[in-house]
Design a protein around this motif. Structure first.
Motif, PDB file in Angstrom:
ATOM      1  N   ARG A 192     -14.298  -9.980  23.180  1.00 57.51           N
ATOM      2  CA  ARG A 192     -13.731 -10.563  24.364  1.00 57.51           C
ATOM      3  C   ARG A 192     -12.627  -9.479  24.607  1.00 57.51           C
ATOM      4  N   THR A 193     -11.937  -9.573  26.002  1.00 59.23           N
ATOM      5  CA  THR A 193     -10.790  -8.853  26.366  1.00 59.23           C
ATOM      6  C   THR A 193      -9.642  -9.761  25.960  1.00 59.23           C
ATOM      7  N   GLU A 194      -8.687  -8.866  25.884  1.00 58.55           N
ATOM      8  CA  GLU A 194      -7.183  -9.298  25.364  1.00 58.55           C
ATOM      9  C   GLU A 194      -6.691 -10.953  26.320  1.00 58.55           C
ATOM     10  N   VAL A 246     -23.118  -8.140  26.345  1.00 60.47           N
ATOM     11  CA  VAL A 246     -22.628  -6.826  27.115  1.00 60.47           C
ATOM     12  C   VAL A 246     -22.460  -7.284  28.622  1.00 60.47           C
ATOM     13  N   PHE A 247     -23.219  -8.041  29.036  1.00 64.11           N
ATOM     14  CA  PHE A 247     -23.152  -8.547  30.371  1.00 64.11           C
ATOM     15  C   PHE A 247     -21.675  -9.386  30.416  1.00 64.11           C
ATOM     16  N   PHE A 248     -21.701 -10.276  29.576  1.00 63.77           N
ATOM     17  CA  PHE A 248     -20.484 -11.210  29.990  1.00 63.77           C
ATOM     18  C   PHE A 248     -19.205 -10.322  29.331  1.00 63.77           C
ATOM     19  N   TYR A 249     -19.337  -9.511  28.662  1.00 63.45           N
ATOM     20  CA  TYR A 249     -17.760  -8.635  28.564  1.00 63.45           C
ATOM     21  C   TYR A 249     -17.706  -8.136  29.702  1.00 63.45           C
ATOM     22  N   GLY A 250     -18.861  -7.412  30.355  1.00 62.32           N
ATOM     23  CA  GLY A 250     -18.405  -6.629  31.543  1.00 62.32           C
ATOM     24  C   GLY A 250     -17.613  -7.522  32.672  1.00 62.32           C
ATOM     25  N   LEU A 251     -18.243  -9.097  32.735  1.00 67.20           N
ATOM     26  CA  LEU A 251     -17.590  -9.934  33.681  1.00 67.20           C
ATOM     27  C   LEU A 251     -15.961 -10.134  33.188  1.00 67.20           C
ATOM     28  N   MET A 252     -15.960 -10.181  31.870  1.00 68.33           N
ATOM     29  CA  MET A 252     -14.523 -10.441  31.709  1.00 68.33           C
ATOM     30  C   MET A 252     -13.551  -9.111  32.176  1.00 68.33           C
ATOM     31  N   ARG A 253     -14.399  -7.963  31.970  1.00 66.58           N
ATOM     32  CA  ARG A 253     -13.651  -6.726  32.671  1.00 66.58           C
ATOM     33  C   ARG A 253     -13.593  -6.341  34.270  1.00 66.58           C
ATOM     34  N   GLY A 254     -14.215  -7.469  34.742  1.00 64.10           N
ATOM     35  CA  GLY A 254     -14.218  -7.588  36.227  1.00 64.10           C
ATOM     36  C   GLY A 254     -15.395  -6.678  36.979  1.00 64.10           C
ATOM     37  N   GLU A 255     -16.312  -6.598  36.000  1.00 62.59           N
ATOM     38  CA  GLU A 255     -17.547  -5.795  36.614  1.00 62.59           C
ATOM     39  C   GLU A 255     -18.796  -6.606  36.655  1.00 62.59           C
ATOM     40  N   ARG A 256     -19.455  -6.659  37.777  1.00 65.02           N
ATOM     41  CA  ARG A 256     -20.542  -7.362  38.111  1.00 65.02           C
ATOM     42  C   ARG A 256     -21.718  -7.051  37.256  1.00 65.02           C
TER      43      ARG A 256
END
Length: 329
Positions: A192-194, A246-256
């Motif tokens: 997850r992101t910080e 990976v998809f959910f990690y991208g959502l956490m980083r603001g990426e669709r």
């Protein structure tokens, strides 16, 4: 078209009738899903001395965008496709299933909070009931009430269910100190992101373990469990580039849609997260190539092999209270 729709309805009714033959619904008074619909869990009876406690997956949500009624990132009500498809560990008739003949308690997931939430949140025009802890606790109380002295208990879950399994395993281990208890998280390694806000939003129930921080990383929970319960067996499975994680990690980083950089960052962090608890002797892992998400509900459970180790043999050893080898491509 009408004939096709009629056929779909007929098949749905047939599957539902078959489901009730194998899986018994347990209604939960006060249980609630994200959209306010009622909650229930399912039990497939078997040997009362051997029990699978299985948390369902189904995404997550943590803000107005991911929690909106149109968002595809989480389940809003009880759905049981895994039971209807009857693949992987849900194939109750397969002699190859390591859990054939066991009692299987299936804990549906419909609250967007990794099975641990204790909040109802207004996201501006709509509310979401993040009450996963209430629902999970009902299933645990059923387990403890109906299986006072089991010999073996296997705690598991796929995706969001992997978090449910690891976050509630301490209750199972503390209750069944004389049983062989194993935990296996399937495709939920905790990258997850910080600044990920989910746990603040959900007001989660977290494990009660010595030395665990109020906002622990998942690998820290595995390590704390391994140290607090040396008689237990603890394990994780994932592919090296799990597309859903990976998809959910991208959502956490603001990426669709996740970028290549996000995929690489997830893969590096996931490898560290899975291998970090390996300092404990009663912890193991199975890493597989590829990007497939989860294995326990899939037919690949019976065919996957990495090197000389078949996943089915690895899982069976874990179910029998052994610590199988650590596997990586």
């Amino acid at each position: 078209m009408r004939r096709f729709l009629s056929l779909l309805v007929f098949l749905g009714l047939a599957l539902a009738q078959g489901l009730s033959e194998v899986w018994k619904a347990v209604e939960v008074p006060g249980g609630i899903c994200a959209d306010g619909s009622p909650y229930r869990f399912y039990v497939s009876p078997g040997d009362p001395r051997r029990v699978v406690l299985d948390f369902q997956g189904g995404g997550a949500c943590w803000d107005a965008a991911t929690c909106s009624p149109e968002s595809p990132t989480y389940r809003r009500r009880v759905e049981v496709q895994e039971l209807l498809l009857a693949q992987g560990i849900y194939d109750r008739l397969s002699a190859a299933n390591p859990f054939q003949g066991w009692t299987h308690i299936f804990v549906p997931y419909c609250t967007g909070d990794l099975h641990v939430g204790r909040a109802t949140v207004d996201y501006g025009g709509f509310r979401v009931h993040h009450q996963g802890a209430r629902n999970a606790l009902a299933a645990l109380e059923y387990l403890f009430r109906n299986h006072a002295n089991p010999e073996r208990v296997f705690v598991t879950g796929c995706s969001a269910g992997a978090y449910g399994a690891v976050f509630w395993a301490d209750r199972v281990l503390a209750t069944y100190r004389n049983a062989q208890v194993a935990l296996c998280g399937d495709a939920g390694v905790g990258v997850r992101t910080e600044d990920f806000p989910g746990f603040r939003v959900w007001n989660p129930r977290l494990p009660e373990l010595p030395g665990l921080s109020p906002d622990p990383e998942v690998y820290q929970v595995y390590l704390a469990l391994s140290r607090a319960y040396p008689q237990g067996r603890f394990a994780q499975y994932t592919t090296l580039l799990d597309g859903t994680q990976v998809f959910f990690y991208g959502l956490m980083r603001g990426e669709r849609l996740p970028s290549e950089a996000t995929a690489r960052a997830w893969a590096e962090s996931a490898l560290r997260a899975v291998t970090a608890p390996a300092q404990a002797e009663n912890y193991t892992f199975y890493l597989a190539p590829g990007s497939q998400h989860c294995i326990l509900p899939r037919p690949e459970l019976y065919t996957l092999r990495v090197g000389e180790v078949a996943f089915l043999d690895w899982l069976r050893a874990l179910a029998e209270g052994k610590t199988p080898p650590r596997v990586r491509p």
